[in-house]
Design a protein around this motif. Structure first.
Motif, PDB file in Angstrom:
ATOM      1  N   ASP A 173      57.564  26.634 -20.837  1.00 51.29           N
ATOM      2  CA  ASP A 173      56.449  25.653 -20.214  1.00 51.29           C
ATOM      3  C   ASP A 173      56.267  24.581 -21.133  1.00 51.29           C
ATOM      4  N   CYS A 174      56.260  24.578 -22.242  1.00 48.75           N
ATOM      5  CA  CYS A 174      56.161  23.048 -23.080  1.00 48.75           C
ATOM      6  C   CYS A 174      57.314  22.144 -22.327  1.00 48.75           C
ATOM      7  N   ALA A 175      58.667  22.875 -22.403  1.00 46.68           N
ATOM      8  CA  ALA A 175      59.631  21.577 -21.906  1.00 46.68           C
ATOM      9  C   ALA A 175      59.113  21.253 -20.485  1.00 46.68           C
ATOM     10  N   ARG A 176      58.623  22.203 -19.722  1.00 49.98           N
ATOM     11  CA  ARG A 176      58.218  21.701 -18.244  1.00 49.98           C
ATOM     12  C   ARG A 176      57.110  20.803 -18.215  1.00 49.98           C
ATOM     13  N   LEU A 177      56.042  21.082 -19.138  1.00 46.36           N
ATOM     14  CA  LEU A 177      54.807  19.893 -19.341  1.00 46.36           C
ATOM     15  C   LEU A 177      55.414  18.658 -19.636  1.00 46.36           C
ATOM     16  N   ILE A 178      56.407  18.677 -20.611  1.00 42.49           N
ATOM     17  CA  ILE A 178      56.822  17.312 -21.084  1.00 42.49           C
ATOM     18  C   ILE A 178      57.430  16.526 -19.861  1.00 42.49           C
ATOM     19  N   PHE A 179      58.372  17.406 -18.931  1.00 41.36           N
ATOM     20  CA  PHE A 179      59.068  16.880 -18.149  1.00 41.36           C
ATOM     21  C   PHE A 179      58.133  16.245 -17.186  1.00 41.36           C
ATOM     22  N   GLU A 180      57.316  17.121 -16.566  1.00 40.75           N
ATOM     23  CA  GLU A 180      56.116  16.749 -15.694  1.00 40.75           C
ATOM     24  C   GLU A 180      55.383  15.393 -16.079  1.00 40.75           C
ATOM     25  N   MET A 181      54.914  15.227 -17.613  1.00 45.40           N
ATOM     26  CA  MET A 181      54.240  14.325 -17.942  1.00 45.40           C
ATOM     27  C   MET A 181      55.169  12.753 -17.520  1.00 45.40           C
ATOM     28  N   ASP A 182      56.458  12.777 -17.657  1.00 48.79           N
ATOM     29  CA  ASP A 182      57.157  11.675 -17.330  1.00 48.79           C
ATOM     30  C   ASP A 182      57.582  11.567 -15.872  1.00 48.79           C
ATOM     31  N   GLY A 183      57.059  12.750 -14.919  1.00 45.42           N
ATOM     32  CA  GLY A 183      57.416  12.619 -13.722  1.00 45.42           C
ATOM     33  C   GLY A 183      56.400  12.172 -12.712  1.00 45.42           C
ATOM     34  N   LYS A 184      55.784  13.223 -11.885  1.00 43.45           N
ATOM     35  CA  LYS A 184      54.764  12.945 -10.890  1.00 43.45           C
ATOM     36  C   LYS A 184      53.560  12.728 -11.626  1.00 43.45           C
ATOM     37  N   HIS A 185      53.350  13.117 -12.852  1.00 39.66           N
ATOM     38  CA  HIS A 185      51.966  12.947 -13.646  1.00 39.66           C
ATOM     39  C   HIS A 185      51.679  11.555 -13.958  1.00 39.66           C
ATOM     40  N   ARG A 186      52.966  10.931 -14.442  1.00 43.71           N
ATOM     41  CA  ARG A 186      52.736   9.624 -14.893  1.00 43.71           C
ATOM     42  C   ARG A 186      52.039   8.675 -13.685  1.00 43.71           C
ATOM     43  N   ILE A 187      52.772   8.886 -12.341  1.00 51.38           N
ATOM     44  CA  ILE A 187      52.309   8.102 -11.162  1.00 51.38           C
ATOM     45  C   ILE A 187      50.952   8.377 -10.808  1.00 51.38           C
ATOM     46  N   THR A 188      50.555   9.656 -11.170  1.00 49.67           N
ATOM     47  CA  THR A 188      49.104  10.002 -10.880  1.00 49.67           C
ATOM     48  C   THR A 188      48.161   9.271 -11.442  1.00 49.67           C
ATOM     49  N   VAL A 189      48.300   9.402 -12.921  1.00 51.29           N
ATOM     50  CA  VAL A 189      47.582   8.653 -13.958  1.00 51.29           C
ATOM     51  C   VAL A 189      47.636   7.151 -13.629  1.00 51.29           C
ATOM     52  N   GLU A 190      48.773   6.406 -13.165  1.00 55.64           N
ATOM     53  CA  GLU A 190      48.758   5.032 -13.173  1.00 55.64           C
ATOM     54  C   GLU A 190      47.858   4.991 -12.013  1.00 55.64           C
ATOM     55  N   GLU A 191      47.649   5.665 -10.920  1.00 53.01           N
ATOM     56  CA  GLU A 191      47.117   5.544  -9.484  1.00 53.01           C
ATOM     57  C   GLU A 191      45.557   5.643 -10.078  1.00 53.01           C
ATOM     58  N   MET A 192      45.278   6.461 -10.796  1.00 51.81           N
ATOM     59  CA  MET A 192      43.661   6.748 -11.317  1.00 51.81           C
ATOM     60  C   MET A 192      43.277   5.474 -12.080  1.00 51.81           C
ATOM     61  N   LEU A 193      44.100   4.769 -12.792  1.00 51.53           N
ATOM     62  CA  LEU A 193      44.048   3.656 -13.524  1.00 51.53           C
ATOM     63  C   LEU A 193      43.690   2.483 -12.636  1.00 51.53           C
ATOM     64  N   ALA A 194      44.589   2.349 -11.492  1.00 50.13           N
ATOM     65  CA  ALA A 194      44.538   1.050 -10.895  1.00 50.13           C
ATOM     66  C   ALA A 194      43.368   1.135  -9.849  1.00 50.13           C
ATOM     67  N   TRP A 195      42.495   2.151  -9.879  1.00 49.10           N
ATOM     68  CA  TRP A 195      41.208   2.201  -9.006  1.00 49.10           C
ATOM     69  C   TRP A 195      40.506   0.830  -9.162  1.00 49.10           C
ATOM     70  N   HIS A 196      40.003   0.187  -8.096  1.00 53.11           N
ATOM     71  CA  HIS A 196      39.386  -0.919  -7.950  1.00 53.11           C
ATOM     72  C   HIS A 196      37.956  -0.799  -8.348  1.00 53.11           C
ATOM     73  N   CYS A 197      37.652  -0.354  -9.807  1.00 50.90           N
ATOM     74  CA  CYS A 197      36.263   0.090 -10.304  1.00 50.90           C
ATOM     75  C   CYS A 197      35.274  -1.139 -10.179  1.00 50.90           C
ATOM     76  N   GLY A 198      34.130  -0.945 -10.052  1.00 50.81           N
ATOM     77  CA  GLY A 198      33.123  -1.829  -9.955  1.00 50.81           C
ATOM     78  C   GLY A 198      32.610  -2.534  -8.676  1.00 50.81           C
ATOM     79  N   ALA A 199      33.309  -2.190  -7.672  1.00 45.88           N
ATOM     80  CA  ALA A 199      32.840  -2.541  -6.386  1.00 45.88           C
ATOM     81  C   ALA A 199      31.653  -2.055  -6.001  1.00 45.88           C
ATOM     82  N   ALA A 200      30.615  -3.076  -5.428  1.00 46.68           N
ATOM     83  CA  ALA A 200      29.290  -2.610  -5.263  1.00 46.68           C
ATOM     84  C   ALA A 200      29.100  -1.485  -4.269  1.00 46.68           C
TER      85      ALA A 200
END
Length: 646
Positions: free
Chosen positions: A475-502
């Motif tokens: 499972d350690c190897a699987r989590l490391i693999f997931e980190m560089d896979g779909k997870h990275r994309i999901t985190v990028e999407e959360m960071l890209a949120w257009h925060c601050g809109a009224a």
């Protein structure tokens, strides 16, 4: 095509042209040395800088740089009723230094050239940029498009270089906001009559001037001929090009620096209190794609060399103090303090009723839960519901009455945020729990719903994403693999949120999952104030589809919910994320946790237990691990996998 400028393709070293940069400045002392240092590295040979009405030491800093032979400083005080920037540009074009240059470019201190990495140190030069665009044929002007750089979620000013602090920006295509169609132009001065803010002007419309974009494509039909004397001009889908370079536009920087920019005035205008509305922040704080810092150690060394001059160092520190003192004064206003703390720009007193209830989630942040809640609300109250994935779909929005709009990657078209009757709820989740949930789900998820699980890559031995994940030894190897896979994309999407809109409301999965009396979700709906929405009925739908409500009994959950949900509990990482994974996770995603508000430091790693102590976890070397699976270090590179999954 990559969003990052590609390497130049030249047959050999380009000759070194003499390139003059013209700029106008007001109160830019904290930023001047970095801007000068970077553009000297890109091949600008001369700087002609005009300044007006400065109060932070900018004039003295430019005078010292002039004494050192680095710039030519031209004081340009404001004349009543006149635009100081236009006066400066006319003065500049009459100078021999400008007229005799091979190329001239006018741009601002918050704009940084980002050129193709064609040199050994990775810094692209204007000489190679020009050669790549011209492709062996002569051009008179090359238009370089803006890429807006967002705030990176940062609130405070720090003395770290701008190019290192702000590393998220807008997509180049499709453009995300109308103002992102801006550009600046590098041009041969002999063919034009004067410098414009965005493009040089030529009054002789018959003059055969050849215009290119930054991909080397001919755009003369749009920018030349009868259009040569137009003001700003606009890129269209057919004229935008960025293969060989862009201009990073740090228009907002941190929230604190934006507040200062609002009251500072500019080199194009005298002092104007609150000259910029918060809509300026909302339309330019774009964090959609990650970008590498510019220059690295080479730029740092160049900045340090300039700071070695005692006078420049002292003046830069004075400029920084002026900036922080003014920010402290601004923070005494409650609205400014709220913006600094949260990024919230709303003025509830002037906000009218809502009509469009919009909800954005991300992978493993409660999407199935929210999808079912909103579908139930739609069915119960006869409110149309639709996914809003592209800007063209905005033409199909309901013209009257309530509507429900969803995007399961929270990437709504930016114009939606400008609609006064839109209320946008955004749900995020602690990325550490997203990692755990995602890895478990991707081991068993049906391919029909998650098509990226069928993708294959060289190095996976012919296996697809899911099969490779399952074949890893533990499972350690699987989590490391997931980190560089779909997870990275999901985190990028959360960071890209257009925060601050009224018109946005931020919710956290961790709070919602313990919202057993539904007060948090009710509060969000009350704040949205959607005209025609029965909130009591909506709360009944919310309860019906919640793990603490209508599906609290596991036997009440259908197969799809059971597939997605293991426990739903918040902060699972404290007991289920092994320290062997937490340490590399903090190295890769520690900044994301800070920006998203889930960790202020990396001390949380010490809370994670060793893999061998986690019940049911397939730790390396355990009997449950798969010894014959692929080695964990054979996972593909982040960039390669990101392109596949993107």
């Amino acid at each position: 095509m990559s969003d990052r400028p590609a390497a130049s393709a030249t047959d050999g070293p380009a000759s070194t042209p003499r390139i003059v940069a013209v700029a106008t400045m007001k109160d830019e002392a904290p930023y001047i040395l970095e801007w000068i240092a970077w553009h000297r590295l890109t091949g600008i040979s001369d700087f002609v800088i005009f300044s007006n009405d400065c109060s932070d030491g900018t004039d003295a800093m430019l005078d010292r740089l002039a004494e050192m032979g680095i710039v030519e400083h031209c004081p340009n005080p404001v004349e009543p009723g006149k635009d100081p920037q236009q006066i400066a540009l006319r003065r500049a074009f009459a100078m021999d230094k400008v007229q005799n240059a091979d190329w001239v470019i006018h741009f601002d201190t918050d704009e940084f050239l980002d050129l193709a990495a064609s040199t050994p140190d990775g810094i692209g030069t204007l000489a190679d940029f020009i050669a790549a665009c011209e492709g062996g044929t002569r051009a008179d002007a090359i238009a370089i498009p803006w890429r807006y750089m967002g705030s990176h979620g940062l609130s405070a000013f720090t003395p770290k270089p701008v190019t290192a602090r702000f590393r998220r920006g807008s997509r180049m295509a499709p453009r995300e906001t109308h103002s992102a169609n801006g550009f600046k132009t590098i041009f041969r001065p002999g063919g034009f009559d004067w410098i414009g803010i965005h493009k040089p002007k030529c009054t002789d419309t018959t003059r055969p001037l050849r215009w290119l974009n930054a991909s080397g494509e001919d755009i003369t039909k749009v920018f030349g001929g009868e259009h040569s004397a137009d003001g700003r001009g606009r890129f269209t889908r057919g004229t935008l090009g960025f293969a060989h370079g862009t201009l990073r536009h740090y228009a907002v920087k941190s929230r604190a620096e934006f507040l200062f920019k609002r009251i500072r005035g500019t080199a194009a205008s005298p002092f104007q209190p609150n000259r910029l509305a918060f809509n300026y922040w909302l339309s330019r704080n774009i964090n959609s794609v990650p970008m590498p810092a510019l220059g690295g150690e080479v730029l740092t060394a160049e900045i340090v060399a300039l700071e070695a001059d005692p006078a420049l160092s002292r003046l830069q520190e004075g400029g920084r103090k002026h900036l922080t003192d003014r920010i402290a004064q601004l923070a005494t206003d409650p609205a400014n303090a709220r913006f600094l703390e949260t990024g919230d720009t709303r003025d509830r007193a002037t906000q009218g009723p809502g009509r469009l209830l919009c909800l954005g989630t991300h992978h493993k942040t409660g999407t199935i839960w929210m999808r079912r809640v909103l579908r139930q609300i739609s069915d119960d109250q006869n409110i149309p519901m639709q996914q809003l994935l592209r800007i063209q779909a905005m033409q199909r929005l309901p013209k009257e009455g309530a509507g429900i709009l969803v995007h399961w990657d929270a990437d709504f078209p930016r114009p939606l945020y400008q609609l006064e009757d839109a209320r946008i709820i955004h749900v995020i989740r602690d990325p550490r729990d997203v990692l755990l949930s995602g890895m478990r789900y991707h081991r068993v998820a049906p391919h029909a719903r998650e098509k990226y699980l069928l993708e294959t890559q060289p190095g996976w031995g012919g296996l697809n994403y899911q099969d490779y994940l399952n074949a890893l030894p533990d499972d350690c190897a699987r989590l490391i693999f997931e980190m560089d896979g779909k997870h990275r994309i999901t985190v990028e999407e959360m960071l890209a949120w257009h925060c601050g809109a009224a018109n946005t409301i931020e919710l956290r999965y961790e709070d919602l999952i313990v919202d057993t009396d539904c007060s948090l979700f009710r509060s969000a709906l009350e704040e949205a104030a959607i005209d025609g929405l029965d909130i009591d009925k909506a709360i009944a739908a919310y309860w019906k589809h919640s793990l603490f409500g209508g599906i609290a009994d596991p036997n009440a959950r259908d197969d799809r919910v059971a597939l997605h949900v293991r426990s739903g509990a918040p902060a699972q990482w404290r007991t289920a994320l092994p320290r062997e994974v937490a340490e590399p996770y903090a190295a890769q995603f520690g900044d994301a946790l800070k920006i998203l508000g889930y960790a202020s430091t990396d001390d949380w790693v010490a809370e994670c237990p060793p893999a061998a102590e986690i019940e049911g976890f397939e730790a390396p070397g355990s009997a449950a691990s798969t010894p014959d699976g692929p080695a964990s270090n054979s996972a593909p590179s982040t960039g390669l996998l990101g392109r596949v999954l993107g």
